[in-house]
Design a protein around this motif. Structure first.
Motif, PDB file in Angstrom:
ATOM      1  N   SER A 195      11.277 143.276 125.411  1.00 33.73           N
ATOM      2  CA  SER A 195      10.014 143.431 124.706  1.00 33.73           C
ATOM      3  C   SER A 195      10.151 144.577 123.714  1.00 33.73           C
ATOM      4  O   SER A 195      11.155 145.289 123.708  1.00 33.73           O
ATOM      5  N   HIS A 196       9.167 144.724 122.876  1.00 34.08           N
ATOM      6  CA  HIS A 196       9.042 145.948 122.083  1.00 34.08           C
ATOM      7  C   HIS A 196       7.646 146.524 122.264  1.00 34.08           C
ATOM      8  O   HIS A 196       6.994 146.960 121.321  1.00 34.08           O
ATOM      9  N   GLY A 197       7.177 146.459 123.522  1.00 33.08           N
ATOM     10  CA  GLY A 197       5.917 147.113 123.834  1.00 33.08           C
ATOM     11  C   GLY A 197       4.700 146.277 123.495  1.00 33.08           C
ATOM     12  O   GLY A 197       4.425 145.273 124.137  1.00 33.08           O
ATOM     13  N   LEU A 198       3.982 146.692 122.473  1.00 34.46           N
ATOM     14  CA  LEU A 198       2.698 146.079 122.140  1.00 34.46           C
ATOM     15  C   LEU A 198       2.684 145.560 120.712  1.00 34.46           C
ATOM     16  O   LEU A 198       3.344 146.094 119.827  1.00 34.46           O
ATOM     17  N   SER A 199       1.907 144.516 120.495  1.00 38.73           N
ATOM     18  CA  SER A 199       1.649 143.988 119.159  1.00 38.73           C
ATOM     19  C   SER A 199       0.150 143.941 118.929  1.00 38.73           C
ATOM     20  O   SER A 199      -0.635 143.902 119.882  1.00 38.73           O
ATOM     21  N   LEU A 200      -0.247 143.916 117.663  1.00 42.76           N
ATOM     22  CA  LEU A 200      -1.654 143.773 117.316  1.00 42.76           C
ATOM     23  C   LEU A 200      -2.143 142.418 117.803  1.00 42.76           C
ATOM     24  O   LEU A 200      -1.518 141.395 117.550  1.00 42.76           O
ATOM     25  N   ARG A 201      -3.269 142.419 118.510  1.00 47.37           N
ATOM     26  CA  ARG A 201      -3.796 141.163 119.056  1.00 47.37           C
ATOM     27  C   ARG A 201      -4.715 140.501 118.033  1.00 47.37           C
ATOM     28  O   ARG A 201      -5.860 140.865 117.864  1.00 47.37           O
ATOM     29  N   GLU A 202      -4.175 139.504 117.347  1.00 45.39           N
ATOM     30  CA  GLU A 202      -4.952 138.788 116.341  1.00 45.39           C
ATOM     31  C   GLU A 202      -5.240 137.346 116.743  1.00 45.39           C
ATOM     32  O   GLU A 202      -5.949 136.646 116.051  1.00 45.39           O
ATOM     33  N   LYS A 223       1.508 140.756 114.899  1.00 45.75           N
ATOM     34  CA  LYS A 223       2.028 141.777 113.994  1.00 45.75           C
ATOM     35  C   LYS A 223       2.477 143.057 114.706  1.00 45.75           C
ATOM     36  O   LYS A 223       2.071 143.353 115.806  1.00 45.75           O
ATOM     37  N   PHE A 224       3.297 143.794 113.981  1.00 45.42           N
ATOM     38  CA  PHE A 224       3.650 145.158 114.357  1.00 45.42           C
ATOM     39  C   PHE A 224       4.371 145.236 115.698  1.00 45.42           C
ATOM     40  O   PHE A 224       3.942 145.911 116.629  1.00 45.42           O
ATOM     41  N   ASN A 254      -3.645 142.211 130.681  1.00 47.69           N
ATOM     42  CA  ASN A 254      -4.131 141.006 130.016  1.00 47.69           C
ATOM     43  C   ASN A 254      -4.904 141.274 128.732  1.00 47.69           C
ATOM     44  O   ASN A 254      -4.876 140.456 127.815  1.00 47.69           O
ATOM     45  N   HIS A 255      -5.588 142.425 128.659  1.00 50.61           N
ATOM     46  CA  HIS A 255      -6.292 142.748 127.421  1.00 50.61           C
ATOM     47  C   HIS A 255      -6.320 144.273 127.207  1.00 50.61           C
ATOM     48  O   HIS A 255      -7.373 144.907 127.241  1.00 50.61           O
ATOM     49  N   PRO A 256      -5.156 144.874 126.958  1.00 42.93           N
ATOM     50  CA  PRO A 256      -5.111 146.318 126.700  1.00 42.93           C
ATOM     51  C   PRO A 256      -5.672 146.668 125.323  1.00 42.93           C
ATOM     52  O   PRO A 256      -5.796 145.803 124.448  1.00 42.93           O
ATOM     53  N   VAL A 303      -4.752 144.972 121.633  1.00 41.16           N
ATOM     54  CA  VAL A 303      -3.315 144.746 121.495  1.00 41.16           C
ATOM     55  C   VAL A 303      -2.851 143.825 122.626  1.00 41.16           C
ATOM     56  O   VAL A 303      -3.606 143.505 123.541  1.00 41.16           O
ATOM     57  N   ARG A 304      -1.581 143.405 122.554  1.00 39.37           N
ATOM     58  CA  ARG A 304      -1.038 142.510 123.563  1.00 39.37           C
ATOM     59  C   ARG A 304       0.426 142.845 123.795  1.00 39.37           C
ATOM     60  O   ARG A 304       1.152 143.190 122.866  1.00 39.37           O
TER      61      ARG A 304
END
Length: 594
Positions: free
Chosen positions: A252-259, A265-266, A315-317, A405-406
């Protein structure tokens, strides 16, 4: 599926490679270099092939000392088991990667300078592995284009079928030998025989939510690579009787923007040092903190009581901050300023922490903010997660913000177990005849992943699998002759590499340029009158960015027709596409035949 005498082959190849990513490109290339007639198929449409390699940085592992490097790898496996022959083969080849680059690509690889002390500097000999690169820059598609180019240089030996998903492997009922494959080609089921071998290089299962839940135990992860890795290789391996391994391992690379987008993204957001510096933290489902926000990401693995484990999936950070932090980020001047400004534009706003907690359904958020302030008011040590206190500031006046984020996923490692020859192993520990595997699908990594090793593996395993699959096997009556519709046009190769692949009539010329954003060349056909005035410019092939290059081409076409010249201004934001389109049109004008 089991072969029977009523099955009719539509075509026969020496080698079939399933998956046109980095490993598949290598397998096809090296099989062709061993005089095999190769079919390379991919489920993605043309222009979207490439698997995760298309999005990779392109750095590969290299080392000098076998014993030190092997010891370093063994520590990353612990306490998981490893196959000594597989690991020895991999390490020996990693030592040769600079020579590989020079011999097979004509490029002197250079050190990237990233993590000179290793991704796990706490381990013995952590500096035994270094990252090298054949291309300038990272994450620009350059590495994928190198591999793709080597395939296209061999189209006399390699046929490519895009948008052609594999359905089933076909096996001899008595020996288990893999004889061929069933594919779906232009909405038709086709049966393709392989005289010498089939290579599965169709990637992992990042985009298969059922597999993510069943094998990784995670509810939902945002893919940050290809959207075409959907686990078909797992199905094919199971169907052939393979023993699976490394199914729970992923990066993984941690978190991404939850769109809510398929690819979010990111991907590297968690590494933005200027982001997690102040009155800001990451809140889990209930609003409490659950990992150290300022810790360097190790492909998703975080420190945990002397070990490194994958971040527990929420599930929804949300990223939570106060007004002072929001203003700080809005005025950020770092290299990530543009991304940070875009990120905070997605924030949910509330006048109080209580109101924010209700909006994001995080019942313990108020207590989490109080706990955070308790640590920072008196500059205490972060006794919960050990974040550096210098990066923490107490929450002050509102309004307050939360960015959804996700957790994301880079790639998986599970697949059929393979040996040092990249042969797939069955449940009894025996080789499944004529079946090979390369790349992300079933690679050798059992636990913690080290950056640059998947690139090394796809280069190494692609070569090994391709060469071994190309070795002539004993003659098999079942694949001696084509009995189906081998001459129909839909079974021709989809690959085009020269202007000769496109038709031009009187007063027309074909031009192409491979210097656009996408690795698929831009191809145009120009029609002129008897005075060489441009009458028509047709774009026959392009896969440029729809939002930029795709919109620029019609604009450039009209301006060229209006000015009767290719000397027109580049379209803003699409300079690369503009330059390539001009190059293609100029070439087409030179190729006009009256």
């Amino acid at each position: 599926m089991i072969y029977n005498s009523s099955l009719k082959w539509d075509a026969i190849y020496d080698v079939i490679v399933v998956g046109f990513g980095g490993a598949g490109a290598g397998a096809a290339r090296f099989a062709a270099d061993h005089d095999a007639h190769v079919l390379l198929i991919d489920s993605a449409p043309e222009g979207s092939e490439g698997g995760n390699t298309r999005y990779a940085g392109g750095a590969f592992a290299w080392g000098k000392n076998f014993n030190n490097l092997k010891d370093y790898y063994k520590q990353t496996y612990y306490p998981f088991k490893y196959d000594p022959k597989d690991l020895d083969t991999f390490v020996n080849n990693v030592l040769k990667m600079k020579e590989y680059s020079k011999k097979y690509f004509g490029i002197e690889a250079k050190a990237t300078g990233r993590r000179p002390n290793g991704e796990y500097p706490e381990y013995r000999h952590s500096d035994a592995m270094q990252s090298q690169s054949m291309t300038a820059g990272m994450y620009n598609g350059g590495f994928w284009k190198l591999l793709r180019k080597k395939v296209y240089e061999r189209l006399d030996k390699i046929d490519i079928w895009f948008s052609t998903p594999a359905k089933h492997l076909i096996q001899d009922p008595e020996t288990g030998t893999v004889l061929g494959i069933q594919v779906k080609r232009q909405n038709q089921i086709r049966y393709i025989a392989a005289r010498n071998g089939i290579v599965l290089s169709c990637g992992g299962f990042e985009n298969n939510q059922d597999m993510v839940q069943n094998f990784l135990g995670q509810g939902s992860l945002a893919p940050i690579g290809t959207l075409y890795n959907q686990g078909k290789g797992i199905d094919l391996a199971i169907e052939a009787g393979a023993r699976l391994w490394h199914m729970s391992n992923y990066d993984s690379h941690g978190l991404s923007l939850r769109e809510g987008e398929a690819r979010e993204k990111f991907a590297y957001m968690i590494n933005w040092k200027t982001l997690f510096n102040g009155s800001i933290f990451v809140a889990g489902d209930d609003g409490t903190r659950y990992f150290r926000e300022d810790e360097e990401d190790r492909h998703g693995y975080k420190y945990n009581h002397g070990n490194w484990i994958m971040i527990p999936n929420q599930n929804h950070p949300h990223i939570v901050m106060d007004q002072k932090q929001y203003d700080q980020l809005a005025n950020d001047k770092s290299a990530k300023a543009d991304q940070i400004k875009q990120l905070i534009s997605y924030a949910v706003k509330a006048e109080t922490i209580s109101e924010l907690a209700n909006k994001i359904h995080a019942p313990k958020l108020e207590q989490a903010v109080k706990d955070f302030n308790f640590l920072t008011d008196d500059k205490k040590r972060d006794m919960f997660l050990n974040r550096k206190i210098a990066t923490m500031r107490s929450f002050g006046a509102g309004p307050y913000y939360a960015i959804p984020v996700r957790h994301n996923i880079l790639h998986t490692h599970g697949g059929g177990r393979r040996n040092e020859k990249c042969e797939v192993i069955n449940m009894q520990g025996d080789v499944i005849p004529h079946l090979y595997e390369a790349g992300e699908l079933g690679d050798i990594f059992a636990s913690k992943y080290l950056g640059a090793n998947s690139i090394a593996d796809l280069l190494i395993s692609g070569k090994i699998a391709g060469e071994n699959a190309a070795l002539p096997k004993r003659k098999m009556e079942q694949v001696d002759a084509v009995t189906g519709a081998s001459k129909v046009s839909e079974l021709k190769s989809d690959a085009h590499t020269s202007s000769m692949d496109f038709e031009a009539g009187k007063d027309q010329g074909i031009g192409m340029s491979a210097n656009g954003i996408n690795d698929l060349p831009i191809v145009v056909r120009v029609t002129v009158d008897d005075k060489n005035k441009i009458k028509k410019i047709e774009t026959l092939q392009e896969k440029e960015s729809p939002s930029l290059g795709g919109k620029a081409i019609p604009v450039l076409t009209q301006e060229m027709l209006n000015k009767q010249s290719t000397d027109v201004d580049a379209v803003s934001g699409a300079s690369t596409t503009s330059s390539a389109f001009k190059e293609a049109v100029n070439q087409a004008l030179k190729n006009v035949k009256h």
